[in-house]
Design an enzyme around this catalytic site. Structure first.
Site, mmCIF file in Angstrom:
data_model
loop_
_atom_site.group_PDB
_atom_site.id
_atom_site.type_symbol
_atom_site.label_atom_id
_atom_site.label_comp_id
_atom_site.label_asym_id
_atom_site.label_seq_id
_atom_site.Cartn_x
_atom_site.Cartn_y
_atom_site.Cartn_z
ATOM 1 N N GLY A 101 -12.618 4.255 5.080
ATOM 2 C CA GLY A 101 -10.816 3.655 5.217
ATOM 3 C C GLY A 101 -10.939 3.461 6.074
ATOM 4 O O GLY A 101 -10.321 2.625 7.422
ATOM 5 N N SER A 174 1.285 3.929 6.365
ATOM 6 C CA SER A 174 -0.509 3.663 6.380
ATOM 7 C C SER A 174 -0.327 4.267 7.891
ATOM 8 O O SER A 174 -0.104 3.841 8.977
ATOM 9 C CB SER A 174 -1.122 2.519 6.424
ATOM 10 O OG SER A 174 -2.043 2.545 6.826
ATOM 11 N N ASP A 327 -3.237 11.520 -0.794
ATOM 12 C CA ASP A 327 -5.012 11.967 -1.208
ATOM 13 C C ASP A 327 -4.476 13.128 -2.244
ATOM 14 O O ASP A 327 -6.166 12.864 -3.415
ATOM 15 C CB ASP A 327 -5.996 12.607 0.570
ATOM 16 C CG ASP A 327 -5.937 11.045 0.766
ATOM 17 O OD1 ASP A 327 -5.732 9.655 0.181
ATOM 18 O OD2 ASP A 327 -6.268 10.865 2.440
ATOM 19 N N LYS A 354 -7.278 2.529 -2.569
ATOM 20 C CA LYS A 354 -8.189 3.292 -1.511
ATOM 21 C C LYS A 354 -9.540 3.244 -2.295
ATOM 22 O O LYS A 354 -9.495 1.826 -2.889
ATOM 23 C CB LYS A 354 -7.171 4.947 -2.622
ATOM 24 C CG LYS A 354 -5.810 4.938 -1.681
ATOM 25 C CD LYS A 354 -5.688 5.287 -0.535
ATOM 26 C CE LYS A 354 -4.358 5.660 0.040
ATOM 27 N NZ LYS A 354 -4.357 5.403 1.627
#
Ligand code: S3P
Length: 450
Positions: A101, A174, A327, A354
């Protein structure tokens, strides 16, 4: 559609003490950015410590397709001959970003203000993920995206021939969206402004400044505004990539829960926008010392000394910390299963988009290992079973998600019975050498023979 090679199952069994030094790979976020900014700079950028995971290799290949000369000189040692801001060539092939991504969103931003067209695709995981969060703001510059329903890949992006600068307040925390807008702003005249309410990783801002762009920040009522002056000449740099705190999290958490462990993880980035897990672990009673703090490649780094911590207790991670550890929630959830009391992770809805729906993946996997969990759209709660309290003994799905695979393997090292992950291939996207590194520390991790 790309794939990851032949799937293999992999098992982690209860292990004796983990000891020694864990040389984890270079930071994934910084590696992507070094290649992309190198491709947009004039001259030769030299990169050391580059992560040679598949995600980053796919970005390197993409930069070649846009006209940069990208060369590997040795392990982690790469150079990029850039084409300059606005100098991207139109690729003659589909850009396959694999599982990444970060790769696809940053590259879309980097090309969105050039008069070229490119088509992007990825693996089954990436092709399910939302791209509207970047194509929305990129449309404000004048770029046009044509993708599948729901803003999914494969997707063609037609760059703006006459881009205009943009002011954009991030609707989701983000760094990928922030970075896509900043990279697009490079080739727009005037000032492009991105506003973020919650701080997300700031590697793009740091590196843009290092490459000579003019960038400043202002506090506004909407949040922190990052203001970039467009059409700079980016000058090639030497980039020393620090080691990835998100990858370090796996041996660190393993050492905390495997009795008798004592490991060192040198040269790990301590960038405050990435440090949430380490704050949380300290609150849980983890024995981690941050030794030799120093600066490398414009990032703060330290050597981590981590010892088994039998007294871990559950905590609440506040929503405002989520971006700084986004993460690391899968491995935190695995570790929390061995703590006393419950761990509540708040503000984690981004985990649902994710590489997999990480809340669902962790909840189902932990349940299969005998751990009680609760979830809402935006929280995950793990009921700690205490040291020795996790039964394990399950076959779990990695769902094309490297961090899910590694988190379950960490869990298996301290559970009462081995844990098997159905497919270990995704691990190579971010942590090539994971198995060798972990077994070198003494972890019982092995591929299952077909
Ligand atoms: C990244 C940003 C984060 C993170 C990802 C890397 C980056 O994604 O999860 O692994 O390098 O900018 P979001 O921007 O979707 O939060």
């Amino acid at each position: 559609m790309s794939d990851h090679g032949t799937p293999f199952a992999i098992t982690a069994a209860p292990s004796g003490p983990l000891t020694g030094t864990a040389q984890v790979p270079g930071d994934k976020s910084i590696s992507h950015r070094a290649l992309i900014l190198g491709a947009l700079a004039v001259g030769e950028t030299r990169i050391t410590g580059l992560l040679e995971g598949q995600d980053v290799l796919d970005t390197a290949e993409a930069m070649r397709a846009f006209g940069a000369t990208v060369t590997r000189h040795g392990p982690g040692d790469w150079s990029v001959h850039g084409v300059g801001v606005g100098g991207f060539a139109e690729p003659d092939r589909v850009i396959d970003c694999g599982n990444s991504g970060t790769g696809v969103r940053l590259i879309m931003g980097a090309m969105a203000t050039s008069p070229i067209t490119a088509t992007f695709t990825g693996d089954a995981s990436l092709n399910r993920r939302p791209m509207g969060r970047v194509t929305g703001p990129l449309a404000l510059f004048g770029a046009r995206a044509h993708g599948r329903a729901g803003g999914r890949l494969p997707m063609t992006l037609v760059g703006a021939a006459d881009p205009v600068p943009v002011r954009y307040a991030l609707p989701v925390p983000s760094a990928q969206v922030k970075s896509a807008v900043l990279l697009a702003g490079l080739n727009a005249p005037g000032e492009t402004v991105v506003i973020e309410r919650e701080a997300t990783r700031d590697h793009t801002e740091r590196m843009l400044t290092g490459f000579g762009a003019s960038l400043r920040t202002e506090e506004t009522e909407e949040g922190r505004a990052i203001i970039l002056t467009g059409q700079p000449e980016l000058r090639a740099q030497s980039v020393a990539v620090p080691r990835d705190p998100s990858s370090a999290a796996f041996p660190v958490c393993a050492a905390l829960i495997v009795p008798g462990s004592d490991i060192t993880v040198p040269g790990v980035s301590r960038n405050p926008t990435r440090d949430g897990l380490y704050t949380t672990l300290s609150e849980m009673g983890a024995d981690i010392a941050f030794l030799n703090p120093r600066s490398e490649g414009g990032e703060p780094v330290a050597d981590l000394r981590v010892r088994h911590s039998p007294g871990l207790h559950g905590v609440e991670t506040p929503a405002e910390r989520a971006a700084a550890m986004i993460d690391e929630f899968p491995v935190l959830a695995a570790l929390a299963a061995f703590a006393r009391g419950q761990t509540v992770m708040r503000g984690v809805r981004e985990l649902r988009v994710k590489e997999s729906d990480r809340i669902d993946a962790m909840a189902r996997g932990l349940e299969a290992c005998g751990v009680r969990v609760a979830e809402t759209e935006d929280t995950l709660t793990v009921q700690g079973m205490g040291a020795g309290g996790v039964s394990g003994g399950a076959m779990l799905a990695s769902r094309l998600d490297h961090r899910i695979a590694m988190a379950f393997l960490v869990l298996g090292l301290a559970a009462r019975a081995p844990v098997t992950v159905d497919d270990g291939t995704p691990i190579a996207t971010s942590f090539p050498g994971f198995e060798t590194l972990m077994t070198g520390l003494g972890a019982q991790i092995a591929r299952v023979r077909a």
